[in-house]
Write a protein that holds these residues in place. Structure first.
Motif, short mmCIF file in Angstrom:
data_model
loop_
_atom_site.label_atom_id
_atom_site.label_comp_id
_atom_site.label_asym_id
_atom_site.label_seq_id
_atom_site.Cartn_x
_atom_site.Cartn_y
_atom_site.Cartn_z
N TRP A 460 0.83 -1.20 0.00
CA TRP A 460 0.00 0.00 0.00
C TRP A 460 0.87 1.26 0.00
N PHE A 461 2.00 1.18 0.67
CA PHE A 461 2.94 2.30 0.69
C PHE A 461 3.47 2.57 -0.71
N ALA A 462 3.94 1.51 -1.37
CA ALA A 462 4.52 1.66 -2.71
C ALA A 462 3.50 2.09 -3.74
N LYS A 463 2.24 1.69 -3.54
CA LYS A 463 1.19 1.99 -4.51
C LYS A 463 1.00 3.49 -4.72
N GLN A 464 1.38 4.29 -3.73
CA GLN A 464 1.22 5.74 -3.86
C GLN A 464 2.05 6.30 -5.03
N ALA A 465 3.09 5.59 -5.42
CA ALA A 465 3.93 6.04 -6.54
C ALA A 465 3.18 6.00 -7.86
N LEU A 466 2.07 5.26 -7.91
CA LEU A 466 1.32 5.11 -9.15
C LEU A 466 0.07 5.99 -9.20
N GLN A 467 -0.11 6.85 -8.19
CA GLN A 467 -1.37 7.60 -8.12
C GLN A 467 -1.50 8.67 -9.19
N PHE A 468 -0.38 9.15 -9.75
CA PHE A 468 -0.43 10.15 -10.80
C PHE A 468 0.05 9.53 -12.12
N GLU A 469 -0.64 9.85 -13.20
CA GLU A 469 -0.26 9.31 -14.49
C GLU A 469 0.99 10.02 -15.02
N THR A 470 1.82 9.27 -15.71
CA THR A 470 2.96 9.87 -16.40
C THR A 470 2.44 10.69 -17.57
N PRO A 471 2.85 11.95 -17.71
CA PRO A 471 2.28 12.81 -18.76
C PRO A 471 2.81 12.50 -20.15
N LEU A 472 2.51 11.29 -20.61
CA LEU A 472 2.85 10.87 -21.97
C LEU A 472 1.58 10.36 -22.64
N THR A 473 1.39 10.74 -23.88
CA THR A 473 0.24 10.25 -24.63
C THR A 473 0.47 8.82 -25.08
N PHE A 474 -0.57 8.22 -25.63
CA PHE A 474 -0.46 6.87 -26.17
C PHE A 474 0.61 6.82 -27.26
N LEU A 475 0.80 7.95 -27.92
CA LEU A 475 1.78 8.02 -29.00
C LEU A 475 3.17 8.40 -28.51
N VAL A 592 5.16 -4.64 -10.85
CA VAL A 592 5.49 -6.07 -10.86
C VAL A 592 6.20 -6.48 -9.57
N HIS A 593 7.16 -5.66 -9.15
CA HIS A 593 7.99 -6.00 -7.98
C HIS A 593 7.15 -6.16 -6.71
N PHE A 594 6.17 -5.26 -6.52
CA PHE A 594 5.37 -5.29 -5.31
C PHE A 594 4.05 -6.06 -5.48
N HIS A 595 3.90 -6.74 -6.63
CA HIS A 595 2.71 -7.57 -6.89
C HIS A 595 1.41 -6.79 -6.64
N MET A 596 1.30 -5.64 -7.31
CA MET A 596 0.15 -4.77 -7.08
C MET A 596 -1.08 -5.17 -7.88
N GLU A 597 -0.98 -6.23 -8.67
CA GLU A 597 -2.12 -6.61 -9.52
C GLU A 597 -3.36 -6.97 -8.70
N ASN A 598 -3.17 -7.35 -7.44
CA ASN A 598 -4.31 -7.73 -6.60
C ASN A 598 -4.77 -6.61 -5.66
N PHE A 599 -4.24 -5.39 -5.87
CA PHE A 599 -4.56 -4.30 -4.95
C PHE A 599 -5.19 -3.13 -5.71
#
Length: 599
Positions: A460-475, A592-599
């Motif tokens: 849960w601590f590490a998940k905070q690093a993913l709360q903001f999107e990286t400002p890159l478009t699909f392209l 992947v490292h923190f196995h966040m797929e289930n959180f």
């Protein structure tokens, strides 16, 4: 041919005038209608393309997977020229005009210009260093190293020599300091030491010099940068350092000798802080820091060196205010902590206050609170605005005893809510700077236990690093919001917090992100190229942000996190896009490292 693009920026500014004139004469202007394929996968590239007008898309051969898009003054495809074949397909999305530098001409420039060659053949960190140096015309001082021309040969006296003889020797040699040999130790004595010993202490002219010498020498290595020596003098509030080569003392480096070479006089600010008798004098010194930062940045000092120097000065500023405000009897009853970027040593221009306090005894709370209000006001006067979230030692929620903080850390970890995890993240970057630092170490130990590092709280601590999107478009282009991008949310925070999460997992004791990266690499947690890439990206984000912050007027400009993209040159946009891609890949690794797929 008149060239309608800016060639007075990297990498073309690395060329001398003759090479630049030759380059201009070799450029051809080529046109591609919308939908035209400029390069196919596997093609031998005709040369280097520089877009004058239009948009070019890089994709796989089928066009289904898009890697990036390029606009005005962007360059492609360098890799195809250097590797003799094109790995991807390039298509004009709209009517496009490009300048083309033929492959053989591009290779000739690479062979005749070292910096031009290095730019195209190295990583993000090397490229941004080249750009930074060329942008700021690095001063001779910044590049100068400690050598025979900058040091004074050492003069030694025996520890049994009397003070009168030492004073006479110093006068004859025109030295303000000599080295003292006493048994197996080597110390130093200065003119000021002799003056204090004879006028303010009980020493006489016949007393031994060993009795007044200082035996804790601050050392630098022969061949180190002068700036590093200046930084040590500032950190230790001294005016000279001992220079060693191969373990042997070869001379002394004096502050006054250095100040004749260095116009920013950071040590002068440090001395003003040290000599301040009241808060008003500290405010005068604090207001000089922004001028110092502008001067250092303008002279091409590397951003990591600026961070280290300004951190040292800011902390000494707060320490001196603490010494003025707190009576001696209460100084060891508390421990003042700086948090956030100040705790990590990554603050340059002042941001909002982030601090906390540890009490030795709960019954001191009421006696300390009025003093904390005074210290808070001093910080406001120094230019630190209040923290919008209230993370300040004037608020009861950030005042606790050692046992109270240990209990609170336990509750944060047990709760594992976003708010609790952000509080934990803020507190993990704490650095004690005033009072009794020993009060902090049991608190720090409370989040370094093996059971905590293997708990769900870490995910849960590490998940905070993913709360903001990286400002890159699909392209793969930089995604802007009304021409701006939030560099903290998009780049700095996910990188810093991701590294902090790995540091939490592996009980890394350091707070500074660059030092955390070094330790994580040493432990084998991060590959060398990943650690270096993150280090380069962070320093680039900070440098780019600082440049635009310095261009803004008014107070609290250090709070601004918005980059205005239209103020960036094509070379900076290219490096920024590259840095964002590194952050995006790092976030995927964290997932992947923190196995966040289930959180």
């Amino acid at each position: 041919m008149s060239v309608q693009i800016n060639l007075n920026q990297p990498p073309f500014s690395f060329l001398d005038d003759t090479q630049l004139d030759w380059l201009t004469s070799r450029l051809d202007l080529v046109f591609y209608p919308a939908g035209a394929v400029i390069l196919n996968e596997g093609d031998a590239s005709p040369g280097l393309f520089i877009i004058y007008k239009g948009v070019v898309e890089e994709s796989d051969q089928s066009g289904e997977q898009v890697f990036s898009q390029y606009g005005r003054e962007d360059i492609f495809d360098v890799r195809a020229v250097l590797e003799s074949r094109c790995k991807h397909k390039y298509t004009a999305i709209e009517e496009t005009l490009c300048y083309l530098l033929k492959a053989k001409d591009f290779i000739r420039l690479i062979e005749t210009s070292d910096d031009f060659s290095i730019y195209f053949k190295t990583d993000l960190g090397t490229r941004q260093s080249l750009v930074e140096q060329r942008d700021n015309s690095v001063s001779e001082f910044i590049l100068a190293r400690i050598d025979e021309d900058t040091i004074r040969p050492p003069v030694y006296v025996n520890g049994q020599t009397n003070l009168a003889r030492v004073a006479t020797l110093m006068h004859e040699q025109k030295y303000d300091a000599v080295l003292v040999r006493s048994g197996h130790e080597t110390g130093i004595v200065t003119g000021t030491d002799l003056l204090k010993a004879t006028l303010m202490a009980d020493k006489g002219k016949q007393d031994k010099v060993a009795d007044v010498a200082q035996f804790r020498l601050i050392e630098v290595e022969y061949g180190d940068f002068l700036f590093g020596a200046l930084l040590k003098m500032t950190q230790h509030q001294i005016e000279r350092v001992v220079v060693k080569r191969d373990g042997e003392i070869v001379g002394l480096l004096e502050l006054m000798d250095m100040l004749s070479l260095f116009s920013t006089h950071s040590h002068v600010i440090a001395m003003r802080i040290e000599q301040a008798k009241n808060q008003q004098e500290l405010v005068v010194a604090a207001k000089r820091l922004d001028t110092l930062i502008e001067s250092l940045a303008g002279q091409g000092v590397h951003v990591s060196a600026i961070m280290e120097l300004i951190t040292t000065l800011n902390r000494r500023l707060i320490q001196r205010a603490f010494e003025i405000i707190f009576p001696q009897r209460l100084r060891n009853s508390v421990c003042i902590l700086v948090l956030g970027s100040e705790g990590r040593g990554e603050q340059i221009l002042k941001t909002d206050q982030d601090n906390a306090i540890i009490l030795k005894n709960e019954h001191d709370r009421e006696a300390v609170k009025p003093l904390l209000q005074q210290l808070h006001q001093a910080l406001l006067d120094f230019g630190y605005p209040p923290c919008p979230g209230g993370v300040m030692f004037i608020n009861d929620s950030w005042i606790e005893t050692t046992e109270g903080w240990q209990a609170r850390v336990g509750r944060w970890i047990e709760a594992s809510t976003p708010d609790a995890m952000m509080n934990m993240a803020i507190f993990m970057d704490a650095e004690p700077i005033c009072g009794d630092a020993q009060l902090f170490y049991p608190v720090k130990a409370s989040w370094q236990g093996e059971d905590l590092r293997t708990s769900l709280a870490l995910v849960w601590f590490a998940k905070q690093a993913l709360q903001f999107e990286t400002p890159l478009t699909f392209l793969g282009k930089i995604r802007e919001d009304h021409g701006k991008v939030d560099i903290k949310k998009g780049g700095i925070f996910p990188l810093v917090h991701g590294v902090r999460s790995l540091a939490f997992e592996h009980a890394v004791d350091e707070c500074n992100t660059l030092k955390r990266l070094e330790i994580l690499q040493h432990k084998g947690v991060l590959e060398e190229d990943v650690a270096q890439g993150l280090r380069d990206a962070l320093l680039f984000f900070i440098r780019l942000r600082l440049r635009q912050q310095l261009e803004r007027e008014g107070e609290n400009r250090g709070l601004s996190q918005q980059l205005e993209l239209d103020k960036l040159r094509s070379v900076d946009r290219s490096l920024l896009r590259h840095a964002f891609h590194r952050v995006k890949k790092f976030k995927q690794q964290l997932f992947v490292h923190f196995h966040m797929e289930n959180f």
